[in-house]
Design a protein around this motif. Sequence first.
Motif, PDB file in Angstrom:
ATOM      1  N   ASP A  29       4.997  -8.931 -15.025  1.00  9.26           N
ATOM      2  CA  ASP A  29       6.013  -9.322 -13.996  1.00  9.26           C
ATOM      3  C   ASP A  29       5.958  -8.609 -12.497  1.00  9.26           C
ATOM      4  OD1 ASP A  29       7.016 -10.512 -16.334  1.00  9.26           O
ATOM      5  OD2 ASP A  29       8.543  -9.133 -16.706  1.00  9.26           O
ATOM      6  N   GLY A  30       4.870  -7.789 -12.588  1.00  4.01           N
ATOM      7  CA  GLY A  30       4.688  -7.044 -11.231  1.00  4.01           C
ATOM      8  C   GLY A  30       5.845  -5.737 -11.524  1.00  4.01           C
ATOM      9  N   ASN A  31       5.603  -4.938 -10.273  1.00  2.00           N
ATOM     10  CA  ASN A  31       6.418  -3.673 -10.163  1.00  2.00           C
ATOM     11  C   ASN A  31       7.984  -4.066 -10.080  1.00  2.00           C
ATOM     12  OD1 ASN A  31       7.321  -0.847  -9.905  1.00  2.00           O
ATOM     13  ND2 ASN A  31       5.099  -0.354  -9.218  1.00  2.00           N
ATOM     14  N   PRO A  32       8.676  -3.543 -10.927  1.00  2.00           N
ATOM     15  CA  PRO A  32      10.152  -3.830 -10.728  1.00  2.00           C
ATOM     16  C   PRO A  32      10.827  -2.790  -9.628  1.00  2.00           C
ATOM     17  CG  PRO A  32       9.710  -2.504 -12.610  1.00  2.00           C
ATOM     18  CD  PRO A  32       8.451  -3.014 -12.255  1.00  2.00           C
ATOM     19  N   THR A  33       9.876  -1.828  -9.327  1.00  7.45           N
ATOM     20  CA  THR A  33      10.611  -0.842  -8.201  1.00  7.45           C
ATOM     21  C   THR A  33      10.145  -0.991  -6.897  1.00  7.45           C
ATOM     22  OG1 THR A  33       8.881   0.702  -8.800  1.00  7.45           O
ATOM     23  CG2 THR A  33      10.825   0.808 -10.063  1.00  7.45           C
ATOM     24  N   VAL A  34       9.176  -1.956  -6.673  1.00  2.00           N
ATOM     25  CA  VAL A  34       8.459  -2.320  -5.242  1.00  2.00           C
ATOM     26  C   VAL A  34       8.707  -3.773  -5.123  1.00  2.00           C
ATOM     27  CG1 VAL A  34       6.423  -2.156  -3.972  1.00  2.00           C
ATOM     28  CG2 VAL A  34       6.773  -0.436  -5.639  1.00  2.00           C
ATOM     29  N   PRO A  92      -7.356  -6.985   4.143  1.00  5.12           N
ATOM     30  CA  PRO A  92      -6.362  -5.785   3.948  1.00  5.12           C
ATOM     31  C   PRO A  92      -5.973  -5.247   5.098  1.00  5.12           C
ATOM     32  CG  PRO A  92      -8.120  -5.747   2.250  1.00  5.12           C
ATOM     33  CD  PRO A  92      -8.385  -7.074   3.558  1.00  5.12           C
ATOM     34  N   ASP A  93      -4.578  -4.823   5.342  1.00  5.16           N
ATOM     35  CA  ASP A  93      -4.028  -4.043   6.423  1.00  5.16           C
ATOM     36  C   ASP A  93      -3.891  -2.595   6.264  1.00  5.16           C
ATOM     37  OD1 ASP A  93      -2.539  -3.422   8.617  1.00  5.16           O
ATOM     38  OD2 ASP A  93      -0.622  -4.265   8.106  1.00  5.16           O
ATOM     39  N   ALA A  94      -4.732  -2.034   6.635  1.00  2.00           N
ATOM     40  CA  ALA A  94      -4.815  -0.530   6.550  1.00  2.00           C
ATOM     41  C   ALA A  94      -3.570   0.109   7.251  1.00  2.00           C
ATOM     42  CB  ALA A  94      -5.943   0.221   7.374  1.00  2.00           C
ATOM     43  N   ALA A  95      -3.194  -0.413   8.393  1.00  2.00           N
ATOM     44  CA  ALA A  95      -1.957   0.191   8.761  1.00  2.00           C
ATOM     45  C   ALA A  95      -0.683   0.236   7.951  1.00  2.00           C
ATOM     46  CB  ALA A  95      -1.921  -0.515  10.410  1.00  2.00           C
ATOM     47  N   GLY A  96      -0.411  -1.108   7.281  1.00  2.00           N
ATOM     48  CA  GLY A  96       0.516  -1.322   6.305  1.00  2.00           C
ATOM     49  C   GLY A  96       0.286  -0.542   5.341  1.00  2.00           C
ATOM     50  N   ASP A 130       8.672  -5.556  -2.465  1.00  2.00           N
ATOM     51  CA  ASP A 130       8.012  -6.219  -1.446  1.00  2.00           C
ATOM     52  C   ASP A 130       6.384  -6.197  -1.683  1.00  2.00           C
ATOM     53  OD1 ASP A 130       7.920  -3.642  -0.964  1.00  2.00           O
ATOM     54  OD2 ASP A 130       7.996  -3.938   1.196  1.00  2.00           O
ATOM     55  N   ALA A 131       5.959  -5.712  -2.919  1.00  2.00           N
ATOM     56  CA  ALA A 131       4.558  -5.498  -3.023  1.00  2.00           C
ATOM     57  C   ALA A 131       3.830  -6.980  -2.844  1.00  2.00           C
ATOM     58  CB  ALA A 131       4.285  -4.775  -4.411  1.00  2.00           C
ATOM     59  N   ASP A 132       2.556  -6.714  -2.416  1.00  2.00           N
ATOM     60  CA  ASP A 132       1.829  -8.006  -2.168  1.00  2.00           C
ATOM     61  C   ASP A 132       0.991  -8.133  -3.612  1.00  2.00           C
ATOM     62  OD1 ASP A 132      -0.368  -9.834  -1.942  1.00  2.00           O
ATOM     63  OD2 ASP A 132      -0.547  -9.219   0.303  1.00  2.00           O
ATOM     64  N   PRO A 133       1.073  -9.447  -4.410  1.00  2.00           N
ATOM     65  CA  PRO A 133       0.443  -9.455  -5.509  1.00  2.00           C
ATOM     66  C   PRO A 133      -0.985  -9.401  -5.527  1.00  2.00           C
ATOM     67  CG  PRO A 133       1.045 -11.343  -4.649  1.00  2.00           C
ATOM     68  CD  PRO A 133       1.714 -10.398  -3.860  1.00  2.00           C
ATOM     69  N   ARG A 135      -9.481  -7.783  -1.711  1.00  2.00           N
ATOM     70  CA  ARG A 135      -8.053  -7.896  -2.459  1.00  2.00           C
ATOM     71  C   ARG A 135      -8.355  -8.869  -3.411  1.00  2.00           C
ATOM     72  NH1 ARG A 135      -3.660  -9.661   0.239  1.00  2.00           N
ATOM     73  NH2 ARG A 135      -4.984 -11.122   1.304  1.00  2.00           N
ATOM     74  N   VAL A 136      -7.601  -8.317  -4.716  1.00  2.00           N
ATOM     75  CA  VAL A 136      -7.560  -9.342  -5.753  1.00  2.00           C
ATOM     76  C   VAL A 136      -6.243  -9.362  -6.414  1.00  2.00           C
ATOM     77  CG1 VAL A 136     -10.066  -8.794  -6.481  1.00  2.00           C
ATOM     78  CG2 VAL A 136      -8.167  -7.581  -7.519  1.00  2.00           C
ATOM     79  N   ARG A 137      -5.731 -10.398  -7.096  1.00  2.00           N
ATOM     80  CA  ARG A 137      -4.757 -10.374  -7.795  1.00  2.00           C
ATOM     81  C   ARG A 137      -4.652  -9.038  -8.788  1.00  2.00           C
ATOM     82  NH1 ARG A 137      -1.019 -14.553  -8.150  1.00  2.00           N
ATOM     83  NH2 ARG A 137       0.775 -13.898  -9.311  1.00  2.00           N
ATOM     84  N   ILE A 138      -3.785  -8.174  -8.819  1.00  2.00           N
ATOM     85  CA  ILE A 138      -3.524  -7.105  -9.701  1.00  2.00           C
ATOM     86  C   ILE A 138      -2.514  -7.300 -10.532  1.00  2.00           C
ATOM     87  CG2 ILE A 138      -4.686  -5.764  -7.977  1.00  2.00           C
ATOM     88  CD1 ILE A 138      -2.165  -4.416  -7.470  1.00  2.00           C
ATOM     89  N   HIS A 139      -2.527  -6.408 -11.556  1.00  2.00           N
ATOM     90  CA  HIS A 139      -1.625  -6.335 -12.609  1.00  2.00           C
ATOM     91  C   HIS A 139      -0.201  -5.903 -11.868  1.00  2.00           C
ATOM     92  CE1 HIS A 139       1.113  -4.621 -15.586  1.00  2.00           C
ATOM     93  NE2 HIS A 139       0.593  -5.264 -16.708  1.00  2.00           N
ATOM     94  N   GLY A 140      -0.062  -4.829 -11.093  1.00  2.00           N
ATOM     95  CA  GLY A 140       0.982  -4.508 -10.404  1.00  2.00           C
ATOM     96  C   GLY A 140       1.655  -3.525 -10.804  1.00  2.00           C
ATOM     97  N   ASP A 141       1.636  -3.200 -12.279  1.00  2.00           N
ATOM     98  CA  ASP A 141       2.484  -2.160 -12.797  1.00  2.00           C
ATOM     99  C   ASP A 141       1.631  -1.635 -14.018  1.00  2.00           C
ATOM    100  OD1 ASP A 141       4.655  -0.402 -13.173  1.00  2.00           O
ATOM    101  OD2 ASP A 141       5.612  -1.921 -14.501  1.00  2.00           O
TER     102      ASP A 141
END
Length: 342
Positions: free
Chosen positions: A226-231, A151-155, A233-236, A201-207
């Motif tokens: 489907d992931g978050n439709p408003t983000v 995981p990238d804390a700065a990002g 570039d989100a990493d899954p 880090r794990v695969r998350i639902h995202g929304d």
Amino acid sequence: MPPPFAVRRFLPLPTLSYSLGDLHTGAPGERDFGAHVDQTNYSVVVDEKVVVKWLTPPVPLPHPAPEVFAHLVEAGFNDTAPPYAALTRDVDGNEQLLALVTGYLPDARDGWEWCVDEAEAGATDFAPVLGRLAADLHLALATLPTSAREPDAAGTAARAEAALAEALALTDGEDGAWLATRTPAIRRELAALQEPITGPRVRIHGDLHVGQILKWRDGYAVIDFDGNPTVTDADPCQPAARDVAQLTTSIEHVAQVAIKRRGTDPGAAAAWAAEARAGLLAAYKVRLAEKDRPELLDERLVRPFEVEQECRELIYAARHLPRWRYAPMGVLRTWYQEENIT
């Protein structure tokens, strides 16, 4: 399925066969959910047995849903609408996802209906159930392979700061002026994201919000992978705390909906939200401990992710649904009252 179409199957479809006596019963073979349902895509219920969600427009693969569907079936996670199939199409050598086919859950209502009823009634018995459901989901998704990078804390911190900046730019009027005065306090809470992220880090639902959790005839089910439709570039693969924070903030949003639409007393709604959040989080942690995976939740990240989520709710309201702004603003005004920030 004839080219250029293809079907990826996850579970056997229920039979849609009929005898002669079943014909012309007067019941529609297909129907949609109606104009009152807010959805990004278009879903059709077929014979009250399956739901076909047409992606509008079609989405290039890879898409998170087919991979997650296949894995949840393999992992034995059943607290979702049964995933049956994905329909794809080849376009000049590039595969597109056209539709997802899942089971129809009878008497289902999403959390923006059933959970608001609970808030109005002051009932929180549902919260531990949702906590266990979310934990079981993460336990199942945690067995999906992830990339090797840490995981990238700065990002992560930069993403949260960008969300705050965009929320400030898009929120106008009295709300925007108030938000500007609370920016130092908000930034102090987001500062925790600058520290190294040591958990997995794990695969998350995202929304993951209450609108994605159906209460149906036989219990609760989480839907929409489907992931978050408003983000875009989100990493899954992220800390599980990201999903947990979105779920807990959605409880806060339910309280705001109950105040606005049901006339619930603000003090009672706030107390209900606090009790429901605590019950959900406690049950989530107990479930992880029972499965010897307590490290999946870095609880230190929940609060800053919650704050970031409220910024994203303001962005969503400004760009897509202006009438929604009252909900995140109501939550932020509850969190950052004058006596809480001095």
